[in-house]
Motif scaffolding. Structure first.
Motif, PDB file in Angstrom:
ATOM      1  N   LEU A 150      57.612  11.525 -14.511  1.00  0.00           N
ATOM      2  CA  LEU A 150      56.690  11.089 -15.616  1.00  0.00           C
ATOM      3  C   LEU A 150      55.060  11.486 -14.822  1.00  0.00           C
ATOM      4  O   LEU A 150      54.446  12.273 -15.720  1.00  0.00           O
ATOM      5  N   PRO A 151      54.833  11.099 -13.795  1.00  0.00           N
ATOM      6  CA  PRO A 151      53.568  11.251 -13.340  1.00  0.00           C
ATOM      7  C   PRO A 151      53.401  12.765 -13.190  1.00  0.00           C
ATOM      8  O   PRO A 151      52.252  13.350 -13.224  1.00  0.00           O
ATOM      9  N   ALA A 152      54.352  13.538 -12.745  1.00  0.00           N
ATOM     10  CA  ALA A 152      54.296  15.008 -12.515  1.00  0.00           C
ATOM     11  C   ALA A 152      53.794  15.529 -13.728  1.00  0.00           C
ATOM     12  O   ALA A 152      53.062  16.546 -13.764  1.00  0.00           O
ATOM     13  N   ILE A 153      54.571  15.364 -14.900  1.00  0.00           N
ATOM     14  CA  ILE A 153      54.238  15.929 -16.116  1.00  0.00           C
ATOM     15  C   ILE A 153      52.875  15.718 -16.225  1.00  0.00           C
ATOM     16  O   ILE A 153      52.087  16.723 -16.913  1.00  0.00           O
ATOM     17  N   THR A 154      52.096  14.618 -16.104  1.00  0.00           N
ATOM     18  CA  THR A 154      50.936  14.336 -16.399  1.00  0.00           C
ATOM     19  C   THR A 154      49.963  15.127 -15.526  1.00  0.00           C
ATOM     20  O   THR A 154      48.977  15.867 -15.982  1.00  0.00           O
ATOM     21  N   GLU A 155      50.236  15.149 -14.456  1.00  0.00           N
ATOM     22  CA  GLU A 155      49.250  16.330 -13.570  1.00  0.00           C
ATOM     23  C   GLU A 155      49.498  17.846 -13.792  1.00  0.00           C
ATOM     24  O   GLU A 155      48.624  18.439 -13.872  1.00  0.00           O
ATOM     25  N   VAL A 156      50.749  18.044 -14.077  1.00  0.00           N
ATOM     26  CA  VAL A 156      50.955  19.374 -14.443  1.00  0.00           C
ATOM     27  C   VAL A 156      50.037  19.879 -15.786  1.00  0.00           C
ATOM     28  O   VAL A 156      49.403  20.988 -15.971  1.00  0.00           O
ATOM     29  N   GLY A 160      46.411  22.366 -16.934  1.00  0.00           N
ATOM     30  CA  GLY A 160      46.522  23.267 -17.882  1.00  0.00           C
ATOM     31  C   GLY A 160      47.947  24.075 -17.945  1.00  0.00           C
ATOM     32  O   GLY A 160      47.926  25.241 -18.772  1.00  0.00           O
ATOM     33  N   ILE A 161      49.050  23.615 -17.594  1.00  0.00           N
ATOM     34  CA  ILE A 161      50.254  24.400 -17.447  1.00  0.00           C
ATOM     35  C   ILE A 161      51.139  23.843 -18.581  1.00  0.00           C
ATOM     36  O   ILE A 161      51.337  22.456 -18.690  1.00  0.00           O
ATOM     37  N   SER A 162      51.865  24.705 -19.397  1.00  0.00           N
ATOM     38  CA  SER A 162      52.620  24.151 -20.552  1.00  0.00           C
ATOM     39  C   SER A 162      54.024  23.636 -19.667  1.00  0.00           C
ATOM     40  O   SER A 162      54.495  24.288 -18.670  1.00  0.00           O
ATOM     41  N   VAL A 163      54.480  22.782 -20.479  1.00  0.00           N
ATOM     42  CA  VAL A 163      55.666  21.915 -19.747  1.00  0.00           C
ATOM     43  C   VAL A 163      56.876  21.548 -20.791  1.00  0.00           C
ATOM     44  O   VAL A 163      56.388  21.256 -21.862  1.00  0.00           O
ATOM     45  N   ASN A 164      58.119  21.884 -20.420  1.00  0.00           N
ATOM     46  CA  ASN A 164      59.118  21.394 -21.121  1.00  0.00           C
ATOM     47  C   ASN A 164      59.716  20.148 -20.486  1.00  0.00           C
ATOM     48  O   ASN A 164      60.218  20.433 -19.338  1.00  0.00           O
ATOM     49  N   VAL A 165      59.732  19.107 -21.020  1.00  0.00           N
ATOM     50  CA  VAL A 165      60.202  17.852 -20.519  1.00  0.00           C
ATOM     51  C   VAL A 165      61.568  17.909 -20.695  1.00  0.00           C
ATOM     52  O   VAL A 165      62.043  17.908 -21.803  1.00  0.00           O
ATOM     53  N   THR A 166      62.460  17.673 -19.606  1.00  0.00           N
ATOM     54  CA  THR A 166      64.019  17.919 -19.733  1.00  0.00           C
ATOM     55  C   THR A 166      64.437  16.378 -19.542  1.00  0.00           C
ATOM     56  O   THR A 166      64.112  15.523 -18.989  1.00  0.00           O
ATOM     57  N   LEU A 167      66.077  16.666 -19.896  1.00  0.00           N
ATOM     58  CA  LEU A 167      66.773  15.108 -19.514  1.00  0.00           C
ATOM     59  C   LEU A 167      66.271  14.053 -19.939  1.00  0.00           C
ATOM     60  O   LEU A 167      66.091  13.011 -19.515  1.00  0.00           O
ATOM     61  N   ILE A 168      65.769  14.023 -21.313  1.00  0.00           N
ATOM     62  CA  ILE A 168      65.450  12.767 -22.073  1.00  0.00           C
ATOM     63  C   ILE A 168      66.750  12.446 -22.776  1.00  0.00           C
ATOM     64  O   ILE A 168      67.371  13.126 -23.654  1.00  0.00           O
TER      65      ILE A 168
END
Length: 371
Positions: A150-156, A160-168
């Motif tokens: 979760l905190p990695a998602i916020t930082e990335v 300015g990097i687009s993120v696909n959050v997986t394994l939800i």
């Protein structure tokens, strides 16, 4: 080439179709382009299992492995080169769609090393590295929705990097994922990034939910058996209700004024595992606008052949779905335990696939080095 009428109907309903598969042959043979032209495929997702299946035993990679081994590259370097090369080529293929949709689609996802799922700082570092190596605006970095992710998602996102959050798997964790995304956008504003260029999807796994809950319902027996095959869809429908709520709120509204994009729900693990269920179950019943459905090719073919879309998802559908999950819990299924088991198993499966890939590539590197 005309698009298939059923996949076109899904697209018209606001669901973007992304293929849940990638390998070198798809790129070189033109079969991926055919799916773009005929089946409304507008993106691709990858994961450690997909790469393991793609590279293990495939001759398409032999020349690259031999060349890299000859130059002294170790297994880590070879795996990184093979996977990022394929993703970069796919990004180039989807670039026209990326431009036509202003960055919403035409996306290709690549996942951080699954062994880093519980290491925040290393996940952040590898996300940056993968983004730099692929070097394409339409790449998405996949980060698992673990506590440490979760905190990695916020930082990335903040970088300015687009993120696909997986394994939800759970709606509660999904709420935390949305918060991590919004916090990332707020950080991106502070860092001076153009929010219009940042995109994200939240990958909610579906069929695995039914597999786990069905097994527990079968142990309970009796009236509980009537609930089999209902939890996966219901869980995703509740998640879509949360999406509607969160992205119509004041916090996102302030970001939207600065150009922010919504974080679309993505339905993952949509290949039906129980042959007694319709093979389009996790497509027909998850018509959310906007959303993404990432399908293995077998599911995509089934959709193109006989999909029958249900009514679009809305807040009322989410409320009805909540009642289904309440019935499942009342029958004796510990849903909190289900979500934890699924997350742990999800990470473990990707770690195992990654380990098998390293073994395969390691053997090939050793063989090439001796040649």
């Amino acid at each position: 080439m005309a698009q298939n009428t059923r996949t076109q109907a899904l697209s018209d309903a606001g669901v973007s179709i992304w293929l849940d598969d990638l390998n070198r042959l798809r790129l070189t043979s033109g079969t991926l382009q055919e799916l773009i032209d005929s089946s409304n495929v507008v993106g691709v997702t990858t994961n450690p299992s997909i790469f393991q299946a793609a590279i293990s035993g495939a001759e398409d990679y032999d020349a690259d492995i031999a060349e890299l081994a000859g130059s002294g590259a170790d297994v880590d370097a070879v795996v990184e080169k093979l996977t990022t090369d394929d993703v970069r080529s796919a990004c180039d293929l989807f670039r026209p769609i990326f431009e036509q949709t202003h960055g919403q689609d035409g996306r290709v996802s690549i996942e951080v090393d699954p062994r880093l799922a519980h290491e925040t700082e290393k996940t952040i570092a590898q996300a940056h590295r993968l983004f730099e190596i692929v070097d394409r605006k339409n790449v998405m970095i996949k980060i698992p929705a673990t506590r440490e992710g979760l905190p990695a998602i916020t930082e990335v996102i903040g970088a300015g990097i687009s993120v696909n959050v997986t394994l939800i798997f759970s709606v509660d964790r999904y709420r935390e994922v949305i918060d991590a995304y919004l916090a990332g956008l707020e950080k991106a504003v502070e860092n001076g990034h153009d929010l219009t260029t940042i995109s994200s999807v939240a990958s909610f796994f579906v069929s695995r939910v039914d597999s786990e809950i069905d097994a527990r319902l079968e142990k309970l027996g009796g009236d509980a058996l009537a609930l089999r095959g209902k939890a996966g869809v219901a869980n995703a429908q509740v998640a879509f209700g949360l999406y509607l709520e969160q992205f119509s709120g004041e916090r996102f509204a302030a970001l939207k004024e600065k150009g922010a994009n919504v974080q679309r729900p993505l339905w993952a693990s949509t290949g039906v595992k129980n042959p007694e269920y319709s093979d389009t179950l996790y497509v027909d019943n998850l018509v959310g606008s906007p959303s993404v459905n990432t399908m293995p090719e077998k599911t995509l073919e089934a959709v193109a052949d006989h999909s029958e879309l249900a009514a679009p998802l809305d807040a009322d559908a989410a409320q009805r779905a909540e009642a289904v999950l309440e019935e499942v819990a009342a029958a004796g299924v510990d849903l909190d335990d289900v979500w934890q088991v699924l997350e742990t198993e999800g990470v473990d499966k990707f770690e195992k696939a990654w380990g098998e890939l390293y073994e395969t590539v390691g053997a090939a590197v050793a063989k090439a080095a001796k040649a």
